[in-house]
Design an enzyme around this catalytic site. Structure first.
Site, mmCIF file in Angstrom:
data_model
loop_
_atom_site.group_PDB
_atom_site.id
_atom_site.type_symbol
_atom_site.label_atom_id
_atom_site.label_comp_id
_atom_site.label_asym_id
_atom_site.label_seq_id
_atom_site.Cartn_x
_atom_site.Cartn_y
_atom_site.Cartn_z
ATOM 1 N N CYS A 40 0.846 -1.203 0.000
ATOM 2 C CA CYS A 40 0.000 0.000 0.000
ATOM 3 C C CYS A 40 0.878 1.249 0.000
ATOM 4 O O CYS A 40 1.592 1.510 0.977
ATOM 5 C CB CYS A 40 -0.924 -0.020 1.222
ATOM 6 N N CYS A 51 0.178 3.732 2.808
ATOM 7 C CA CYS A 51 0.646 3.288 4.128
ATOM 8 C C CYS A 51 2.057 3.795 4.399
ATOM 9 O O CYS A 51 2.398 4.144 5.537
ATOM 10 C CB CYS A 51 0.610 1.766 4.232
#
Length: 434
Positions: free
Chosen positions: A45, A48
């Site tokens: 991600c 993230c």
């Protein structure tokens, strides 16, 4: 690449310093006796990695405040059972665990917003306001609060139940009549009031229905700047969202007029539209473009139906409040053209649009990491295809029927096959004599 290295370094610092703890699937054992704020993430991600530094700041500040809340993070690609158990659908997902309850954070991914959420949810679900000074202090700090006034009743039990559900969004208090501002006039107690928009509104069971539904409808200001997170929550309200889409960095006379009309309508026509419309404005059209999978001009007026992912645009220019009223009424009675929706074609189109947007955002946020994530499987597939195409079948090594064998060499490297013609002739002569 530099950003990826920096976020990885910050992650290590966070874990070593004790601000943020790297968790595994055993962390569930702590939940009964401890408060935990947990980020569920995935290494692939891109956001993230961007969010990592913010999460470190959250852990550090809560630690410095002496908060009882522990901060951690868990890799759901390693601990896959955790992702299934807690129904993790997107990244990063933030949850606060408090005894047997878990609360999802759905607000902006900023340090201040997350800490405010943590302090609100980790404390008592309903807080008492014991003095006039405390009531005034709370009102000065919050734009919107709910207050129960009265003694022990069935209404109070319903209020506590609703507060447990909606504490993730706003604050809930109890108070006696004596601590209320002098401007507040009550016909009867017990009663539940919402203080917002510089005034207050009282819950009426006969007009407003059940208390929980009323709280859900009233938990937003009548008119405010709406971001992507609050807009996402509008789907839970079953309300249409009337928006002025403006560019705050480059305000124009038209954008100011749209905002003014929308705010005026939200206050002067509140009683008429409070059950059907939420009013506000958005700065920029990026998120709206993603919703409608198109381009919205700025400034403009749009009505969104977040329940079915539909929207309506005015067919003519909005100049006056009467124009805006006609447009909103046409949306309500169904005469305005409904665009978008959640049909099969729109759903498929939206999936492709979101996939494309996700890939683009990944490459913008972490280009080198994204090249690795997408390049590795492509490279493996390419190697498999190349190996398959260039491999020699085992049958090709067998001699072809009727082909002449190569010369056979003896121990001295001479062609022993040269003696074969003479031997063949002798065998032929022997056959003739017979």
């Amino acid at each position: 690449m530099r950003n990826l290295i920096l976020t990885s370094l910050l992650s290590v610092i966070a874990v070593v310093s004790g601000y943020v703890e790297e968790l595994d699937d055993k962390f569930k054992e702590y939940l009964q006796n401890e408060l935990w704020l947990v980020e569920f993430y995935a290494p692939w991600c891109a956001y993230c990695h961007t969010f990592e530094s913010i999460w470190l700041e959250v852990g550090a500040e809560l630690k410095s405040m002496g908060s009882p809340v522990n901060v951690g993070k868990i890799d759901t690609t390693v601990h896959t059972s955790i992702a299934s158990e807690f129904n993790i659908r997107g990244y990063p997902t933030i949850k606060l665990f408090k005894g047997d309850l878990s609360f999802d954070y759905k607000g902006p991914r900023t340090k201040d917003a997350i800490i405010e959420f943590t302090n609100r949810v980790s404390g008592p679900v309903v807080r008492p306001l014991s003095s006039v000074q405390l009531f005034q202090h709370v009102m000065s700090r919050h734009d919107l609060i709910f207050v129960y006034i009265g003694g022990e009743t069935l209404l109070k039990k319903e209020y506590y139940k609703a507060a447990t559900k909606y504490i993730v969004h706003t604050y809930f208090f109890t108070a006696s009549e004596e601590v209320l501002p002098k401007a507040v006039t009550l016909q009867d107690v017990p009663v539940v009031a919402v203080f917002k928009d510089g005034t207050y509104y009282l819950y009426n069971e006969f007009i407003d229905g059940d208390l929980e539904s009323w709280i859900n409808r009233e938990r937003f200001p009548s008119y405010f700047q709406i971001d992507s997170f609050s807009l996402y929550q509008m789907g839970e309200l079953s309300k249409l969202v009337a928006l002025a889409v403006v560019d705050e960095k480059n305000p124009s006379e038209e954008s100011i007029r749209y905002k003014t009309l929308m705010e005026k309508l939200s206050t002067e026509y509140r009683d008429h539209y409070k059950s059907d419309y939420q009013f506000g404005y958005v700065d920029g059209n990026e998120y709206i473009n993603g919703l409608i999978m198109g381009e919205v001009e700025m400034p403009s007026i749009i009505v969104l139906n977040m329940t079915i992912d539909g929207y309506c645009l005015p067919e003519s220019k909005i100049e006056t409040i009467e124009d805006l009223l006609r447009f909103l009424n046409s949306v309500q009675d169904g005469s305005a053209k409904l665009l978008g929706g959640n049909g099969l074609m729109q759903h498929t189109k939206r999936l492709f649009y979101k996939a494309k947007s996700t890939v683009v955002s990944m490459f913008q946020a972490a280009p080198f990491f994204s090249v690795f994530v997408f390049g590795l499987p492509v490279g493996i597939v390419a190697l498999v295809i190349w190996g398959t195409c260039t491999a020699v079948p085992a049958d090709d090594e067998k001699p072809v029927e009727g082909a002449t064998a190569g010369p056979v060499l003896d121990a001295h490297g001479k062609k022993s096959i040269e003696s074969q013609p003479e031997s063949t002739e002798k065998n032929s002569e022997a056959k003739k004599e017979d």
